[in-house]
Design an enzyme around this catalytic site. Sequence first.
Site, PDB file in Angstrom:
ATOM      1  N   HIS A 164       0.846  -1.192   0.000  1.00  0.00           N
ATOM      2  CA  HIS A 164       0.000   0.000   0.000  1.00  0.00           C
ATOM      3  C   HIS A 164       0.885   1.246   0.000  1.00  0.00           C
ATOM      4  O   HIS A 164       1.932   1.277   0.661  1.00  0.00           O
ATOM      5  CB  HIS A 164      -0.920   0.013   1.228  1.00  0.00           C
TER       6      HIS A 164
ATOM      7  N   ASP B  45      -7.937  -3.755  -0.600  1.00  0.00           N
ATOM      8  CA  ASP B  45      -8.525  -3.849  -1.939  1.00  0.00           C
ATOM      9  C   ASP B  45      -8.535  -5.290  -2.435  1.00  0.00           C
ATOM     10  O   ASP B  45      -9.461  -5.696  -3.145  1.00  0.00           O
ATOM     11  CB  ASP B  45      -7.740  -2.962  -2.913  1.00  0.00           C
TER      12      ASP B  45
END
Length: 432
Positions: free
Chosen positions: A310, A367
């Site tokens: 991330h 995600d």
Amino acid sequence: MPDAVASDTAKLSIPGHEAMDLPITVGSEGEHAIDVTKLRGQTGYITLDPGYRNTGSVESDITFIDGEKGILRYRGYAIADLCENCTFLEVAWLLIFGELPNAAELQQLTGLVGKYAAVDADVLNAIEGFPNDGHPMAKFAASIQAASCCHDRRTAVEGEDTFLEAAACLIAQGPTLAAAGAKDAKGLPPVGPKQGLGYAAQFLNMLYSDESGDAELDPDVIEAIDKIFILHADHEQNCSTSTVRIVGSSGANLFTSCAAGVSALWGPLHGGANVAVLKQLHRIHESPLDVPGFLEKVKNKEDKLFGFGHAVYKSFDPRAQVLKSSADKVLGKLGIDDPLLEIAKELEEAARSDDYFKSRNLYPNVDFYSGIIMRALGIPEDMFTVMFALGRMPGWIANWKEVGDQKSRIYRPRQVYTGSTDRKVSAIDSRG
């Protein structure tokens, strides 16, 4: 929450000017910032920071992130604690008003959300007028604007009561508008809200029910969607949240400002990460490569790996840790035979056990898990970002409110002009 405090100063030396003392502001979590508010007025200089990556545009007490340590807190509460003990509407109240609701406050919000969940027929007619194959995010942003036409009184926020009504109306109608857009894409009539359902269950029922009756909803599925909403509810000053604040600073109403947030979120560099995960799974499935072969290409920098690591969290994504258990539970219970989900499981296992990915902290992120959960539930891939927007709505509302509470000046960034200087217009027949 304690306010940021001034602590000492930083000295700035600019040729031709006396050295300038700039206040250093320290936030409640120890973040340090140099206050340049008076820089241009005193020196004529501005700061240049493309993308605002080193610029704090606001002091906010809504959300805190420490990407190095994998920390995400809403109003001081750890995200895992909130997901374990609270519903989405409780978290919405927390973000917007700063404290977890008591029983009476939660009942008030729940009642307002139930009251305003139904959408005006004119708005539904507007959605039906969109092309069936129009993108769900375009429909969602436009339908929020359309809904504001029917709620002039609620968009004119004049105090705490009218603000609560406007906020509850927007939170309530988001799922109805999103589900109506999804039905319209299939050429089907919308399904209205049903009394007595929780927030996530209400959305799923409107999404999956038809004329034959209500959808059968599994409690674990409802819980997974509720957690997805909570985990996406706010994330500091990201692109869409900053957009909501910028639009709100002009005095634009809550509906319009949040519709602008939807448009910003639509951009693939912001809200499209879970869609990118599914596209990656499609690509692996359709290629001659198996998962180990694909990961070798990633290691050789011949391909990208979506859904792992991330940009903000340098160690691990705390939201992913929460959602992994929901993903395991939902996939295990549904028992779906889907080659893409099998590839996802193999990717997860391989990346978690491979020293290359572990040493680089490339663990599955939120995600990755939200994408495979929504895939398992049969939610269309182009609806994934709409799901993100539904979850993010309380965070946008909280930030819009904070702009008003702080009586912020209208946002107006400066620029360093690099174009042509003083030019003269020549006659058209003499131009090359």
